[in-house]
Write a protein that holds these residues in place. Structure first.
Motif, PDB file in Angstrom:
ATOM      1  N   GLU A 166       0.697  -0.989   0.100  1.00  0.00           N
ATOM      2  CA  GLU A 166       0.195  -0.023  -0.065  1.00  0.00           C
ATOM      3  C   GLU A 166       0.721   1.093   0.055  1.00  0.00           C
ATOM      4  N   LEU A 167       1.824   1.225   0.992  1.00  0.00           N
ATOM      5  CA  LEU A 167       2.794   2.496   0.751  1.00  0.00           C
ATOM      6  C   LEU A 167       3.322   2.716  -0.208  1.00  0.00           C
ATOM      7  N   THR A 168       3.845   1.586  -1.062  1.00  0.00           N
ATOM      8  CA  THR A 168       4.641   1.904  -2.256  1.00  0.00           C
ATOM      9  C   THR A 168       3.823   2.240  -3.544  1.00  0.00           C
ATOM     10  N   ALA A 169       2.526   1.654  -3.477  1.00  0.00           N
ATOM     11  CA  ALA A 169       1.400   1.849  -4.513  1.00  0.00           C
ATOM     12  C   ALA A 169       0.974   3.518  -4.241  1.00  0.00           C
ATOM     13  N   GLU A 170       0.951   4.011  -3.069  1.00  0.00           N
ATOM     14  CA  GLU A 170       0.560   5.457  -2.542  1.00  0.00           C
ATOM     15  C   GLU A 170       1.519   6.538  -3.447  1.00  0.00           C
ATOM     16  N   ARG A 198       4.294   7.642  -1.868  1.00  0.00           N
ATOM     17  CA  ARG A 198       4.881   8.580  -0.909  1.00  0.00           C
ATOM     18  C   ARG A 198       6.006   7.727  -0.394  1.00  0.00           C
ATOM     19  N   TYR A 199       6.324   6.484  -0.353  1.00  0.00           N
ATOM     20  CA  TYR A 199       7.464   5.880   0.121  1.00  0.00           C
ATOM     21  C   TYR A 199       7.979   4.600  -0.699  1.00  0.00           C
ATOM     22  N   VAL A 200       9.193   4.201  -0.574  1.00  0.00           N
ATOM     23  CA  VAL A 200       9.426   2.878  -0.980  1.00  0.00           C
ATOM     24  C   VAL A 200       9.567   1.867   0.174  1.00  0.00           C
ATOM     25  N   ALA A 201       8.472   1.009   0.147  1.00  0.00           N
ATOM     26  CA  ALA A 201       8.317   0.289   1.341  1.00  0.00           C
ATOM     27  C   ALA A 201       8.592  -1.301   1.060  1.00  0.00           C
ATOM     28  N   VAL A 202       9.180  -2.021   1.729  1.00  0.00           N
ATOM     29  CA  VAL A 202       9.612  -3.388   1.493  1.00  0.00           C
ATOM     30  C   VAL A 202       9.651  -4.210   2.704  1.00  0.00           C
TER      31      VAL A 202
END
Length: 524
Positions: free
Chosen positions: A58-62, A64-68
């Motif tokens: 969700e964070l990556t798709a939004e 704002r962030y690169v989340a892994v």
């Protein structure tokens, strides 16, 4: 494609019945926006990985962030070789990133660095190359041990001040335990305690279990997909048996709908859930086996032994830490009073601890079934008394949990003779020096389904104490009143040195409860 109840690995919405993954961790987004480094710990199979992977997507798709979400588990074999652990972990990270992120957000080649700094250097280079703030969820951190664990935690602490430009903006450490309970063999400690190098955490979070409403919501997804409904009594028993533990909730339903009632036109009834519960306990599948493996750890025994014996645990400096550790494992309920987490674990723990005794019970279970299908409870008591006279002391002496050893021998005997036809329910009276057992035996009479119920209360007479008969009669009266029964059995195990051997002290007496209920007393 049909969905199913998942009991292995993270849930995938397209394949599995599942609830919104982040509902049980509402604080996470705020912590991430505040550039927090935090801990998410919970027992196995509670949804940690599902929730954090979902959040990373969700964070990556939004945008704002690169989340892994990445794992530290590959470093487990290298507890004393920091460099080898780092290389194994970083290789796994790269594969994780390829599967989770588009090419433009994947990490650059990790720079060469000396052992003991490779994790820090890799995270720095990734954060500097990322077009947005980097958020990293580090799973299985508590799989690391000793010098490798300490090195990784120190590297994370060292890089923390460089965030968000030159180190991950936010980070979660995920695992079974909170940081203070990470395993480390250093100096005179076996776990970090308050000396954790990861003193930058802002919060320590855990996942709660499902509520009764959420269990019904999850099972309703199966009904919507297949038309097979769960009757209200089945839903109630499913929650009562599991107390909402996610793996148990899914496993119970999976056995019920796939093995016991595969005909989708037939509803799942209360008795189907009872049968499914028995199947789970008998199989001791991977999740349950991993829990019972912890029972012999001294920290766990210090909490569970008095719980099972119905006594109070000793105070001691480590009591609160040991209790929290046992709760973190999921063996004890998260709130007071201290108790086993749910009835399934309660049954499983008793069976595991009494495992050496049950094979010694060589009587044939069918010999306790009367011609009309009822259970011969009186014969069971006589046979147990004979068994105790011959084998009791030896079996009790071999039990790991000495304080509750005689009770475990009786429960093993009961389990053997009741198994397959009936059910033994257990209640532990924490702080009241008692264990309550209820034998339930279904049978048919004139074409009608009936249920036999027999209540037993188990107490121990220890050295320096008064005869617990009077107190036991009062407590048994309360139990019988709650069950609506007119008679019961009080078993008193006399463990005083002056009591003599089992041959002389094992006998039956008759007594009455304060209100006049008939009580059979077995002194053993």
């Amino acid at each position: 494609m049909p969905r199913w109840f998942n009991t292995a690995g993270p849930c995938v919405a397209a394949n599995h019945y599942m609830l919104p993954a982040l509902r049980r961790l509402p604080e996470l987004r705020t912590l991430i926006d505040q550039q927090g480094y935090f801990v998410v710990h919970a027992p196995r199979q509670t949804g940690k990985t599902t929730a954090l992977r979902s959040l990373a997507r969700e964070l990556t798709a939004e945008g704002r962030y690169v989340a892994v979400h990445v794992s530290m588990e590959m470093g487990n074999p290298f507890s004393q070789d920091v460099g080898a652990a780092e290389l194994a972990v970083l290789e796994e990270w790269r594969r994780d990133a390829v599967h989770q992120l588009p090419a433009e957000l994947q990490p650059p080649p990790f720079p060469n660095a000396p052992p003991g700094s490779r994790i820090s250097v890799a995270l720095t280079s990734w954060a500097e190359a990322a077009p947005r703030p980097l958020v990293v969820f580090l799973d299985e951190v508590d799989a690391l041990r000793d010098v490798t664990l300490l090195s990784v935690l120190r590297q994370l602490r060292s890089g923390y001040p460089r965030r968000p430009k030159n180190f991950p903006s936010a980070m979660a450490l995920m695992g079974l335990r909170d940081v203070r309970d990470y395993k480390v063999a250093t100096e005179d400690r076996e776990h970090l305690g308050t000396a954790s190098p990861f003193n930058i955490k802002v919060r320590s979070l855990t996942l709660r279990n499902f509520t009764a409403e959420e269990v019904a919501e999850l099972y309703a997804q199966h009904t919507a997909d297949t038309g097979q409904r769960f009757e209200p009594e089945a839903l109630a028993l499913a929650f009562e048996s599991t107390q909402g533990q996610p793996w148990l909730v899914n496993a119970l339903a999976k056995v019920a709908v796939e093995e016991l009632v595969p005909d989708r036109s037939q509803p799942i009834r209360r008795e189907d859930v009872e049968r499914a519960r028995s199947v789970l306990i008998a199989r001791r599948e991977t999740h349950l086996d991993s829990l019972t493996d912890k029972l012999r750890e001294p920290r766990v025994r210090a909490i569970l032994e008095p719980v099972l014996a119905g006594t109070f645990a000793g105070g001691g400096d480590s009591y609160q830490d040991d209790l929290q550790y046992t709760r973190d494992l999921g063996l004890c309920a998260p709130d007071d009073p201290v108790r086993v987490a749910n009835p399934i674990y309660q049954e499983l723990i008793a069976r595991v601890l009494a495992g050496n005794a049950e094979p010694k019970v060589v009587v044939a279970p069918r010999s306790f079934v009367l011609p009309d299908g009822r259970f011969d409870f009186d014969r069971m008591l006589r046979e147990f008394a004979a068994f105790w006279r011959e084998h009791g002391e030896v079996l009790a002496a071999g039990m790991t949990y000495h304080e509750v050893a005689p009770q475990l021998v009786l429960m093993a005997f009961l389990q053997r003779v009741v198994n397959g036809g009936g059910q033994v329910d257990r209640e532990y009276g924490v702080g009241r020096g008692r264990i309550d057992l209820l034998v339930r035996w279904p049978y048919e009479e004139n074409g009608q389904r009936r249920l036999q119920r027999h209540a037993l209360e188990l107490k121990v007479w220890r050295e320096g104490e008064k005869d617990p008969l009077a107190k036991g009669l009062v407590q048994l009266e309360e139990y019988l009143e709650r069950l609506g029964l007119d008679e019961g059995v009080l078993v008193i195990f006399d463990r005083r040195p002056e009591a003599g051997g089992t041959e002389t002290r094992t006998r039956f007496e008759q007594a009455q409860s304060p209100s006049g209920r008939k009580v059979t007393v077995l002194r053993a």
